[in-house]
Design an enzyme around this catalytic site. Structure first.
Site, PDB file in Angstrom:
ATOM      1  N   ILE A  50      43.035  44.392  36.229  1.00 26.58           N
ATOM      2  CA  ILE A  50      43.340  43.937  37.583  1.00 26.58           C
ATOM      3  C   ILE A  50      44.649  43.152  37.535  1.00 26.58           C
ATOM      4  O   ILE A  50      44.852  42.323  36.640  1.00 26.58           O
ATOM      5  CB  ILE A  50      42.195  43.070  38.130  1.00 26.58           C
ATOM      6  CG1 ILE A  50      40.940  43.925  38.242  1.00 26.58           C
ATOM      7  CG2 ILE A  50      42.546  42.467  39.479  1.00 26.58           C
ATOM      8  CD1 ILE A  50      39.705  43.157  38.627  1.00 26.58           C
ATOM      9  N   SER A  93      45.831  40.651  39.057  1.00 29.43           N
ATOM     10  CA  SER A  93      45.786  39.187  39.097  1.00 29.43           C
ATOM     11  C   SER A  93      45.053  38.553  37.914  1.00 29.43           C
ATOM     12  O   SER A  93      44.955  37.333  37.824  1.00 29.43           O
ATOM     13  CB  SER A  93      45.136  38.730  40.405  1.00 29.43           C
ATOM     14  OG  SER A  93      43.822  39.243  40.495  1.00 29.43           O
ATOM     15  N   CYS A  94      44.561  39.354  36.985  1.00 27.82           N
ATOM     16  CA  CYS A  94      43.792  38.854  35.838  1.00 27.82           C
ATOM     17  C   CYS A  94      44.737  38.282  34.775  1.00 27.82           C
ATOM     18  O   CYS A  94      45.615  38.979  34.281  1.00 27.82           O
ATOM     19  CB  CYS A  94      42.950  39.993  35.263  1.00 27.82           C
ATOM     20  SG  CYS A  94      42.082  39.568  33.754  1.00 27.82           S
ATOM     21  N   ASP A  95      44.532  37.017  34.412  1.00 26.46           N
ATOM     22  CA  ASP A  95      45.383  36.376  33.406  1.00 26.46           C
ATOM     23  C   ASP A  95      45.285  37.062  32.049  1.00 26.46           C
ATOM     24  O   ASP A  95      46.289  37.201  31.347  1.00 26.46           O
ATOM     25  CB  ASP A  95      45.008  34.898  33.254  1.00 26.46           C
ATOM     26  CG  ASP A  95      45.432  34.069  34.462  1.00 26.46           C
ATOM     27  OD1 ASP A  95      46.342  34.496  35.195  1.00 26.46           O
ATOM     28  OD2 ASP A  95      44.839  32.992  34.665  1.00 26.46           O
ATOM     29  N   ARG A 106      47.329  40.123  32.093  1.00 30.41           N
ATOM     30  CA  ARG A 106      48.755  39.773  32.023  1.00 30.41           C
ATOM     31  C   ARG A 106      49.192  39.541  30.581  1.00 30.41           C
ATOM     32  O   ARG A 106      50.271  39.958  30.164  1.00 30.41           O
ATOM     33  CB  ARG A 106      49.038  38.524  32.858  1.00 30.41           C
ATOM     34  CG  ARG A 106      49.036  38.780  34.329  1.00 30.41           C
ATOM     35  CD  ARG A 106      49.458  37.532  35.080  1.00 30.41           C
ATOM     36  NE  ARG A 106      49.236  37.738  36.492  1.00 30.41           N
ATOM     37  CZ  ARG A 106      48.780  36.812  37.312  1.00 30.41           C
ATOM     38  NH1 ARG A 106      48.490  35.599  36.869  1.00 30.41           N
ATOM     39  NH2 ARG A 106      48.611  37.078  38.586  1.00 30.41           N
TER      40      ARG A 106
END
Length: 106
Positions: free
Chosen positions: A6, A8-10, A13
């Protein structure tokens, strides 16, 4: 190599930064292929489900009793992330030291 996760998932990233040559697939925008999802469930079992997530906590008991495959199709954000598929067809799940070592990331 493809990283399924996803945007927005840290954790996703971090994986994307460490693996810049990999193609990132946001599972909210582009659902995972059914055969890949089946392979992930066969390889990792119920570990594919993130039962500590906000999405999981928001599900009622009846929905939680659905099979893992049906749950992940209906709620892709329940997947533990990232799921990384390599060229040789192997899969890794999550972004811990073991996964990083397996992918040759220092």
């Amino acid at each position: 190599m493809k990283i399924y996760g996803i945007q927005s998932c840290d954790t996703c990233r971090k994986a994307r930064k460490a693996l810049p040559e990999a193609r990132f697939v946001d599972i909210r925008a582009e659902p995972m292929p059914a055969e890949l999802l089946s392979q992930a469930l066969e390889t990792f079992g119920d570990k594919v489900l993130n039962t500590r997530s906000t999405t999981w906590r928001g599900l009622d008991d009846e929905t939680r009793r659905m099979g893992a495959l049906d749950l992940l199709r209906a709620h892709p954000t329940l997947m533990k992330r990232p799921l990384i598929a390599t060229q040789d067809g192997s899969l890794t799940l999550g972004w811990d030291a073991k996964t990083q070592a397996a992918l040759g990331v220092a």
